[in-house]
Design a protein around this motif. Structure first.
Motif, PDB file in Angstrom:
ATOM      1  N   VAL A   1      27.239  82.433  38.248  1.00 48.43           N
ATOM      2  CA  VAL A   1      28.287  83.159  38.967  1.00 48.43           C
ATOM      3  C   VAL A   1      28.517  84.498  38.270  1.00 48.43           C
ATOM      4  CG1 VAL A   1      30.738  83.145  39.609  1.00 48.43           C
ATOM      5  CG2 VAL A   1      29.427  81.012  39.667  1.00 48.43           C
ATOM      6  N   ALA A   2      28.614  85.554  39.070  1.00 43.29           N
ATOM      7  CA  ALA A   2      28.906  86.873  38.503  1.00 43.29           C
ATOM      8  C   ALA A   2      30.132  87.447  39.191  1.00 43.29           C
ATOM      9  CB  ALA A   2      27.705  87.801  38.676  1.00 43.29           C
ATOM     10  N   VAL A   3      31.131  87.794  38.387  1.00 42.71           N
ATOM     11  CA  VAL A   3      32.342  88.397  38.941  1.00 42.71           C
ATOM     12  C   VAL A   3      32.191  89.909  38.855  1.00 42.71           C
ATOM     13  CG1 VAL A   3      34.858  88.578  38.720  1.00 42.71           C
ATOM     14  CG2 VAL A   3      33.695  86.418  38.143  1.00 42.71           C
ATOM     15  N   CYS A   4      32.420  90.595  39.993  1.00 46.42           N
ATOM     16  CA  CYS A   4      32.250  92.053  40.028  1.00 46.42           C
ATOM     17  C   CYS A   4      33.554  92.723  40.424  1.00 46.42           C
ATOM     18  CB  CYS A   4      31.220  92.464  41.080  1.00 46.42           C
ATOM     19  SG  CYS A   4      29.839  91.360  41.187  1.00 46.42           S
ATOM     20  N   ALA A   5      33.694  93.963  40.013  1.00 48.47           N
ATOM     21  CA  ALA A   5      34.872  94.726  40.402  1.00 48.47           C
ATOM     22  C   ALA A   5      34.810  94.982  41.917  1.00 48.47           C
ATOM     23  CB  ALA A   5      34.929  96.032  39.634  1.00 48.47           C
ATOM     24  N   TYR A   6      33.611  95.307  42.424  1.00 51.78           N
ATOM     25  CA  TYR A   6      33.397  95.479  43.864  1.00 51.78           C
ATOM     26  C   TYR A   6      32.099  94.779  44.215  1.00 51.78           C
ATOM     27  CZ  TYR A   6      36.647  99.232  42.952  1.00 51.78           C
ATOM     28  OH  TYR A   6      37.722  99.947  42.533  1.00 51.78           O
ATOM     29  N   LEU A   7      32.047  94.296  45.451  1.00 54.49           N
ATOM     30  CA  LEU A   7      30.835  93.565  45.843  1.00 54.49           C
ATOM     31  C   LEU A   7      29.714  94.470  46.350  1.00 54.49           C
ATOM     32  CD1 LEU A   7      32.023  90.222  47.468  1.00 54.49           C
ATOM     33  CD2 LEU A   7      30.824  90.570  45.314  1.00 54.49           C
ATOM     34  N   SER A   8      29.914  95.779  46.330  1.00 53.00           N
ATOM     35  CA  SER A   8      28.873  96.689  46.831  1.00 53.00           C
ATOM     36  C   SER A   8      27.647  96.626  45.918  1.00 53.00           C
ATOM     37  CB  SER A   8      29.414  98.113  46.875  1.00 53.00           C
ATOM     38  OG  SER A   8      29.475  98.631  45.561  1.00 53.00           O
ATOM     39  N   PRO A   9      26.471  97.013  46.463  1.00 51.39           N
ATOM     40  CA  PRO A   9      25.246  96.946  45.643  1.00 51.39           C
ATOM     41  C   PRO A   9      25.354  97.781  44.370  1.00 51.39           C
ATOM     42  CG  PRO A   9      24.722  97.436  47.935  1.00 51.39           C
ATOM     43  CD  PRO A   9      26.197  97.491  47.819  1.00 51.39           C
ATOM     44  N   ARG A  10      26.241  98.797  44.388  1.00 52.53           N
ATOM     45  CA  ARG A  10      26.374  99.641  43.191  1.00 52.53           C
ATOM     46  C   ARG A  10      27.442  99.127  42.237  1.00 52.53           C
ATOM     47  NH1 ARG A  10      26.901 105.521  45.260  1.00 52.53           N
ATOM     48  NH2 ARG A  10      27.035 105.977  43.043  1.00 52.53           N
ATOM     49  N   GLY A  11      27.996  97.953  42.560  1.00 53.45           N
ATOM     50  CA  GLY A  11      29.029  97.376  41.703  1.00 53.45           C
ATOM     51  C   GLY A  11      28.468  96.906  40.373  1.00 53.45           C
ATOM     52  N   THR A  12      29.362  96.677  39.425  1.00 56.73           N
ATOM     53  CA  THR A  12      28.970  96.245  38.086  1.00 56.73           C
ATOM     54  C   THR A  12      29.628  94.906  37.776  1.00 56.73           C
ATOM     55  OG1 THR A  12      28.940  98.548  37.456  1.00 56.73           O
ATOM     56  CG2 THR A  12      28.896  96.960  35.669  1.00 56.73           C
ATOM     57  N   ILE A  13      28.914  94.114  36.993  1.00 58.04           N
ATOM     58  CA  ILE A  13      29.435  92.797  36.655  1.00 58.04           C
ATOM     59  C   ILE A  13      30.434  92.888  35.509  1.00 58.04           C
ATOM     60  CG2 ILE A  13      28.725  90.594  35.633  1.00 58.04           C
ATOM     61  CD1 ILE A  13      26.140  91.223  37.499  1.00 58.04           C
ATOM     62  N   ILE A  14      31.608  92.276  35.707  1.00 56.43           N
ATOM     63  CA  ILE A  14      32.618  92.343  34.651  1.00 56.43           C
ATOM     64  C   ILE A  14      32.766  90.990  33.945  1.00 56.43           C
ATOM     65  CG2 ILE A  14      33.881  94.306  35.619  1.00 56.43           C
ATOM     66  CD1 ILE A  14      35.898  92.346  36.798  1.00 56.43           C
ATOM     67  N   ALA A  15      32.182  89.944  34.499  1.00 56.69           N
ATOM     68  CA  ALA A  15      32.167  88.634  33.825  1.00 56.69           C
ATOM     69  C   ALA A  15      31.100  87.779  34.476  1.00 56.69           C
ATOM     70  CB  ALA A  15      33.525  87.949  33.950  1.00 56.69           C
ATOM     71  N   SER A  16      30.462  86.921  33.683  1.00 59.72           N
ATOM     72  CA  SER A  16      29.465  86.036  34.286  1.00 59.72           C
ATOM     73  C   SER A  16      29.546  84.658  33.647  1.00 59.72           C
ATOM     74  CB  SER A  16      28.061  86.629  34.154  1.00 59.72           C
ATOM     75  OG  SER A  16      27.761  86.917  32.816  1.00 59.72           O
ATOM     76  N   SER A  17      29.141  83.642  34.394  1.00 60.36           N
ATOM     77  CA  SER A  17      29.213  82.273  33.893  1.00 60.36           C
ATOM     78  C   SER A  17      28.087  82.036  32.891  1.00 60.36           C
ATOM     79  CB  SER A  17      29.084  81.285  35.060  1.00 60.36           C
ATOM     80  OG  SER A  17      27.779  81.352  35.591  1.00 60.36           O
ATOM     81  N   ALA A  18      28.204  80.969  32.124  1.00 64.45           N
ATOM     82  CA  ALA A  18      27.187  80.650  31.115  1.00 64.45           C
ATOM     83  C   ALA A  18      25.811  80.543  31.771  1.00 64.45           C
ATOM     84  CB  ALA A  18      27.553  79.354  30.412  1.00 64.45           C
ATOM     85  N   GLU A  19      25.753  79.980  32.984  1.00 65.27           N
ATOM     86  CA  GLU A  19      24.490  79.791  33.701  1.00 65.27           C
ATOM     87  C   GLU A  19      23.859  81.143  34.039  1.00 65.27           C
ATOM     88  OE1 GLU A  19      27.423  78.535  34.679  1.00 65.27           O
ATOM     89  OE2 GLU A  19      27.247  76.393  34.320  1.00 65.27           O
TER      90      GLU A  19
END
Ligand SMILES: [Mg+2]
Length: 404
Positions: A31-49
């Motif tokens: 799972v990747a949490v992003c500030a925005y879901l657009s293709p140019r968005g950046t990941i701000i948190a991700s799961s261990a997996e």
């Protein structure tokens, strides 16, 4: 007075874990949490997996898809995280009223007088973990650090294994300091470079360093860093490191002379040494002053300025080289010094020179080669006639604007 015991708690993969807790469909999946879901968005948190596949904080959405095509992207929901944080901090607050939230997923807890020793503190840490698991959610994991200063508690939490607990006591402090400088809270890349210049490469070496010398070189912040790794509590820890006011070098000449070729050779070496230090610290200077001392005690100075800042050696060597060439000397020179002032962190903004970024990067690359293969492996075209210094040359000259 009894020594303090401080506990630091840091949630692991926080936003992603909260999402997995809230939605069973996301569990055990990247799972990747992003500030925005657009293709140019950046990941701000991700799961261990997701982390296991290289999908980390700062990676772009597009790249994350390449790294792990199964990644599930979720837009962040701050209100949800704040709500969970409140519940976690409420549990912590039951153990002491001295709770200091540090960020949305980190807090310090100063345990009270009734906590006798680290063993008892460890039991409290484990209990807090268990309560978060039972009362907030089984997908929420945290790292806990316990120590006798705020800095060491956070350091323990940072180096503790994920979902683990680590105690740093006065007895085992040494065993944890054999680490990179940048692993410590408060030591960034620039500070680690400055410490390395002083011959300090690990936290253990920082601990053993002379605090008076650290203070002289790095100001009060250097002294604070020493206190931190020596387990001394300090109140001010949020001050950022300041760049030095000036960088300079000087040479007493082996040969007292007014011979221009010799003086220009020494100048080139002086500029290169000073330039290397400047670039190592990622600084640029707006003024450069050359000082020549004559045998008879008199002296000559020349200051040049660059509105855009000096960064590459050529930028200040070229005008000073011409100055020596044109200047009438009053006698034999015995000492030469160069000082760069008006220093500030280097900017990558393209100013008047479109190629400036390229030139800066080339200059860094030259430093790297020289660091690796020895001084003057690659050097400036200006050193062309100084055979004994320049072993091999790659012509590299640019024109810089400077005002008197
Ligand atoms: Mg965290």
């Amino acid at each position: 007075m009894k020594a303090k015991i401080i506990l630091h708690l840091d949630m692991n993969s926080y936003f992603a874990s909260v999402e997995q807790q809230a939605n069973p469909f996301l569990r055990n999946k990247p799972v990747a949490v992003c500030a925005y879901l657009s293709p140019r968005g950046t990941i701000i948190a991700s799961s261990a997996e997701a982390k296991a596949k290289g999908v980390r904080v700062g990676v772009g959405v597009e790249q994350a898809k390449l790294l792990e095509p199964k990644t599930i992207f979720v837009e962040n929901e701050p209100a949800k995280y704040r709500c969970v944080t409140k519940r976690i901090f409420a549990i912590m607050a039951e153990y002491s009223d001295k709770l200091e939230p540090y960020s949305i997923d980190e807090a310090f807890l100063e345990l009270g007088e009734w906590v006798k020793d680290f063993k008892q503190a460890e039991a409290i840490g484990l209990e807090i973990k268990k309560r978060i698991f039972n009362e907030v959610g089984e997908y929420l994991k945290c790292s806990i650090g316990i120590s006798y200063t705020k800095f060491l508690a956070k350091f323990a939490g940072d180096i503790a294994p994920k979902n683990g607990l680590l105690i740093i006591s006065p007895d085992n402090l040494e065993t944890h300091l054999n680490r990179e400088l940048t692993e410590a809270w408060g030591i960034g890349r620039a500070m680690s470079v400055r410490l390395r210049l002083m011959g300090i490469a690990t936290l253990a070496e920082l601990k053993a360093a002379d605090p008076i010398i650290l203070k002289r070189w790095l100001g009060i912040y250097g002294y604070y860093l020493w206190c931190n790794v020596n387990g001394r509590e300090i109140t001010v820890i949020n001050r950022g490191a300041r760049p030095p006011k000036s960088i300079g070098h000087s040479y007493c000449l082996a040969k007292r002379t007014r011979e221009k070729n010799y003086l220009r050779t020494v100048l080139a070496k002086l500029c290169e040494k000073t330039g290397r230090r400047l670039r190592n610290l990622e600084l640029e200077g707006k003024s450069a002053t050359l000082y020549l001392q004559y045998m008879n005690g008199g002296h000559l100075t020349k200051t040049i300025h660059a509105a855009d800042g000096f960064f590459t050696t050529q930028e200040f060597l070229a005008p000073l080289y011409d100055f020596i060439t044109d200047q009438e000397l009053e006698g034999a020179v015995r000492m030469m010094a160069l000082t760069l002032t008006k220093l500030s962190p280097v900017t990558e903004q393209l100013g008047l020179f479109k190629n400036r970024l390229k030139i800066k990067n080339a200059s860094r690359a030259m430093d790297k080669i020289n660091n690796r293969f020895g001084e003057y492996t690659v050097t400036s075209g200006l050193l062309f006639d100084t055979e004994h210094i320049a072993r091999d040359r790659v012509g590299f000259r640019k024109t810089v604007s400077f005002e008197e």
